[in-house]
Design a protein around this motif. Structure first.
Motif, PDB file in Angstrom:
ATOM      1  N   LEU A  94      10.978   3.378 -78.019  1.00 24.21           N
ATOM      2  CA  LEU A  94      11.083   1.935 -77.833  1.00 24.21           C
ATOM      3  C   LEU A  94      10.759   1.541 -76.397  1.00 24.21           C
ATOM      4  CD1 LEU A  94      13.586  -0.525 -79.287  1.00 24.21           C
ATOM      5  CD2 LEU A  94      13.434  -0.420 -76.814  1.00 24.21           C
ATOM      6  N   ILE A  95      11.293   2.292 -75.427  1.00 20.44           N
ATOM      7  CA  ILE A  95      11.048   2.008 -74.006  1.00 20.44           C
ATOM      8  C   ILE A  95       9.557   2.137 -73.683  1.00 20.44           C
ATOM      9  CG2 ILE A  95      11.438   2.864 -71.654  1.00 20.44           C
ATOM     10  CD1 ILE A  95      14.324   3.589 -72.635  1.00 20.44           C
ATOM     11  N   GLU A  96       8.910   3.156 -74.251  1.00 28.31           N
ATOM     12  CA  GLU A  96       7.478   3.372 -73.987  1.00 28.31           C
ATOM     13  C   GLU A  96       6.640   2.224 -74.538  1.00 28.31           C
ATOM     14  OE1 GLU A  96       6.911   7.249 -75.621  1.00 28.31           O
ATOM     15  OE2 GLU A  96       7.252   8.249 -73.710  1.00 28.31           O
ATOM     16  N   ILE A  97       7.022   1.717 -75.709  1.00 23.51           N
ATOM     17  CA  ILE A  97       6.298   0.571 -76.273  1.00 23.51           C
ATOM     18  C   ILE A  97       6.489  -0.659 -75.383  1.00 23.51           C
ATOM     19  CG2 ILE A  97       6.146  -1.014 -78.237  1.00 23.51           C
ATOM     20  CD1 ILE A  97       7.056   1.358 -80.018  1.00 23.51           C
ATOM     21  N   GLU A  98       7.736  -0.886 -74.946  1.00 27.65           N
ATOM     22  CA  GLU A  98       8.020  -2.012 -74.050  1.00 27.65           C
ATOM     23  C   GLU A  98       7.213  -1.894 -72.756  1.00 27.65           C
ATOM     24  OE1 GLU A  98       9.599  -4.624 -74.759  1.00 27.65           O
ATOM     25  OE2 GLU A  98      11.371  -4.264 -75.996  1.00 27.65           O
ATOM     26  N   MET A  99       7.111  -0.670 -72.221  1.00 23.23           N
ATOM     27  CA  MET A  99       6.343  -0.456 -70.988  1.00 23.23           C
ATOM     28  C   MET A  99       4.871  -0.758 -71.206  1.00 23.23           C
ATOM     29  SD  MET A  99       8.137   3.048 -69.606  1.00 23.23           S
ATOM     30  CE  MET A  99       6.865   3.361 -68.379  1.00 23.23           C
ATOM     31  N   MET A 100       4.350  -0.360 -72.361  1.00 27.70           N
ATOM     32  CA  MET A 100       2.947  -0.636 -72.679  1.00 27.70           C
ATOM     33  C   MET A 100       2.713  -2.144 -72.731  1.00 27.70           C
ATOM     34  SD  MET A 100       0.954  -0.204 -76.257  1.00 27.70           S
ATOM     35  CE  MET A 100       1.788  -1.687 -76.767  1.00 27.70           C
ATOM     36  N   LEU A 101       3.651  -2.868 -73.355  1.00 29.15           N
ATOM     37  CA  LEU A 101       3.506  -4.315 -73.470  1.00 29.15           C
ATOM     38  C   LEU A 101       3.621  -5.003 -72.109  1.00 29.15           C
ATOM     39  CD1 LEU A 101       5.636  -4.879 -76.700  1.00 29.15           C
ATOM     40  CD2 LEU A 101       3.146  -4.933 -76.510  1.00 29.15           C
ATOM     41  N   ASP A 149       0.230 -11.990 -69.370  1.00 27.57           N
ATOM     42  CA  ASP A 149      -0.026 -13.367 -69.796  1.00 27.57           C
ATOM     43  C   ASP A 149       0.126 -13.557 -71.312  1.00 27.57           C
ATOM     44  OD1 ASP A 149      -2.185 -11.725 -70.298  1.00 27.57           O
ATOM     45  OD2 ASP A 149      -3.680 -13.288 -69.947  1.00 27.57           O
ATOM     46  N   TRP A 150       1.227 -13.048 -71.881  1.00 26.35           N
ATOM     47  CA  TRP A 150       1.464 -13.206 -73.311  1.00 26.35           C
ATOM     48  C   TRP A 150       1.779 -14.669 -73.651  1.00 26.35           C
ATOM     49  CZ3 TRP A 150       0.313  -9.351 -76.425  1.00 26.35           C
ATOM     50  CH2 TRP A 150       0.437  -8.035 -75.993  1.00 26.35           C
ATOM     51  N   ASN A 151       1.128 -15.184 -74.682  1.00 28.66           N
ATOM     52  CA  ASN A 151       1.578 -16.456 -75.265  1.00 28.66           C
ATOM     53  C   ASN A 151       2.737 -16.180 -76.215  1.00 28.66           C
ATOM     54  OD1 ASN A 151      -0.347 -18.162 -74.002  1.00 28.66           O
ATOM     55  ND2 ASN A 151      -1.900 -17.393 -75.415  1.00 28.66           N
ATOM     56  N   PHE A 152       2.650 -15.042 -76.888  1.00 33.67           N
ATOM     57  CA  PHE A 152       3.743 -14.562 -77.726  1.00 33.67           C
ATOM     58  C   PHE A 152       3.846 -13.057 -77.489  1.00 33.67           C
ATOM     59  CE2 PHE A 152       5.564 -12.640 -81.494  1.00 33.67           C
ATOM     60  CZ  PHE A 152       6.606 -13.498 -81.829  1.00 33.67           C
ATOM     61  N   ARG A 153       4.845 -12.656 -76.731  1.00 37.26           N
ATOM     62  CA  ARG A 153       5.015 -11.229 -76.449  1.00 37.26           C
ATOM     63  C   ARG A 153       5.551 -10.542 -77.700  1.00 37.26           C
ATOM     64  NH1 ARG A 153       8.211  -7.021 -74.622  1.00 37.26           N
ATOM     65  NH2 ARG A 153       7.450  -5.921 -72.777  1.00 37.26           N
ATOM     66  N   PRO A 154       4.852  -9.525 -78.205  1.00 32.95           N
ATOM     67  CA  PRO A 154       5.304  -8.857 -79.426  1.00 32.95           C
ATOM     68  C   PRO A 154       6.731  -8.324 -79.284  1.00 32.95           C
ATOM     69  CG  PRO A 154       3.077  -8.172 -78.894  1.00 32.95           C
ATOM     70  CD  PRO A 154       3.566  -8.966 -77.723  1.00 32.95           C
ATOM     71  N   PRO A 155       7.628  -8.742 -80.185  1.00 31.41           N
ATOM     72  CA  PRO A 155       8.993  -8.230 -80.125  1.00 31.41           C
ATOM     73  C   PRO A 155       9.044  -6.773 -80.602  1.00 31.41           C
ATOM     74  CG  PRO A 155       8.719  -9.671 -82.010  1.00 31.41           C
ATOM     75  CD  PRO A 155       7.439  -9.726 -81.252  1.00 31.41           C
ATOM     76  N   VAL A 156       9.973  -6.012 -80.044  1.00 27.58           N
ATOM     77  CA  VAL A 156      10.137  -4.599 -80.423  1.00 27.58           C
ATOM     78  C   VAL A 156      11.576  -4.406 -80.884  1.00 27.58           C
ATOM     79  CG1 VAL A 156       9.847  -2.198 -79.699  1.00 27.58           C
ATOM     80  CG2 VAL A 156       8.516  -3.998 -78.577  1.00 27.58           C
TER      81      VAL A 156
END
Length: 310
Positions: free
Chosen positions: A200-207, A212-219
């Motif tokens: 989960l942390i690695e995905i968050e770091m990638m994001l 400049d997210w208009n909608f940051r993908p939730p994890v």
């Protein structure tokens, strides 16, 4: 035409039959698609993708049951890989969602890829239209799970859910460019396994690399087997749906999808025409001359193209 009438009345057998006609490209399938398109109602398409063994089918099963509790009519397209040798497919995803078959408000269709790359079946567009006209509120498209080539789902789905799991081995491989860039919503399934928080942390770091997210993908995290985290995942999907509707992103996405479908239809017609031309004796003779170097493939292709556009 009787089948289309029955489809619009909510007949399940008509839905299955029409998808088979389109999938097998039987005579008249193109006209059927034209008529069905006029009767689509705007079902919301949710793509479920991720690596093999991530629990996509189980997660889909749980999400569908939650939506059924709200009285929603659901369509499911489960794509399975086709054997390059026997041309058959196991269609195991349908087996894992077997109890949904007894629900009259759920229509499940398993489809083999038939050699089509990108994680989907060639007939997916058509099947979605049929299920839409059939009256489905939501249509789930579960992809093959083949790896980083599996990006066609982004052209098909309104919301793409990327399902990841801990313990895949090379964690850096999991966050390379490719399928990880197409997720609108991320979920780490099998969260009861070791390494789930790290994933989960690695995905968050990638994001976090994109600012400049208009909608940051939730994890979020889930354990599909017991239903843990499914409510949160469904809420994340609905949040993305609402964002798209309010910002008109969804309208833009549908235009792009139609553009992509038009391109594929044109490619298919050109491909069929080229196949017919290649079978002509004149063209076969030219191809044979490439062996003796009297002609080359580039000259032959030019001649075929010129013949095609006349």
């Amino acid at each position: 035409m009787d089948l289309i009438k029955k489809l619009l009345e909510g007949n399940k057998l008509a839905c299955a039959r029409l998808i088979s006609i389109i999938e097998n490209e039987q005579e008249g399938y193109f006209d059927i698609l034209k008529d069905i398109h006029k009767n689509t109602k705007g079902a919301y398409v949710i793509g479920i993708t991720g690596p093999p063994g991530a629990g996509k089918s189980t997660l889909t099963d749980k999400l569908v049951k939650k939506l059924r509790e709200q009285g929603k009519k659901i369509g499911i397209i489960a794509i399975d890989p086709t054997s390059p040798f026997s041309k058959g497919a196991i269609l195991g995803d349908r087996i894992r969602m077997n109890d949904l078959n007894l629900d009259s408000g759920v229509f499940i269709r398993s489809m083999g890829t038939r050699g089509y790359l990108g994680g989907l079946s060639k007939a997916t567009y058509g099947a979605i239209k049929v299920m839409d006209a059939y009256g489905c509120d939501y249509i789930f498209v579960e992809t093959v799970g083949v790896g980083q080539s599996e990006v066609d789902i982004v052209k098909t789905a309104d919301t793409t859910v990327m399902v990841m799991v801990p313990g895949l081995g090379d964690d850096i491989q999991a966050i390379k460019a490719g399928v990880m860039e197409i997720g609108d919503v991320f979920v780490v399934n099998k969260a009861d396994k070791e390494g789930s928080k790290r994933t989960l942390i690695e995905i968050e770091m990638m994001l976090d690399f994109k600012k400049d997210w208009n909608f940051r993908p939730p994890v979020s995290m889930a354990v599909a087997n017991d239903g843990s985290g499914v409510d949160e995942l469904l809420q994340n999907i609905m949040d993305h749906k609402r964002y798209q509707q309010e910002s008109e992103v969804l309208k833009s996405k549908i235009i792009q999808r139609n553009k992509s479908e038009i391109r594929e239809i044109i490619h298919k017609k050109i491909e069929d025409k080229i196949q017919n031309i290649q079978n002509e004796k004149e063209v076969e003779d030219m191809i044979i001359k490439t062996l003796s170097k009297e002609l080359d493939p580039y000259t032959v292709s030019e001649k075929i193209f010129n013949k095609l556009i006349k």
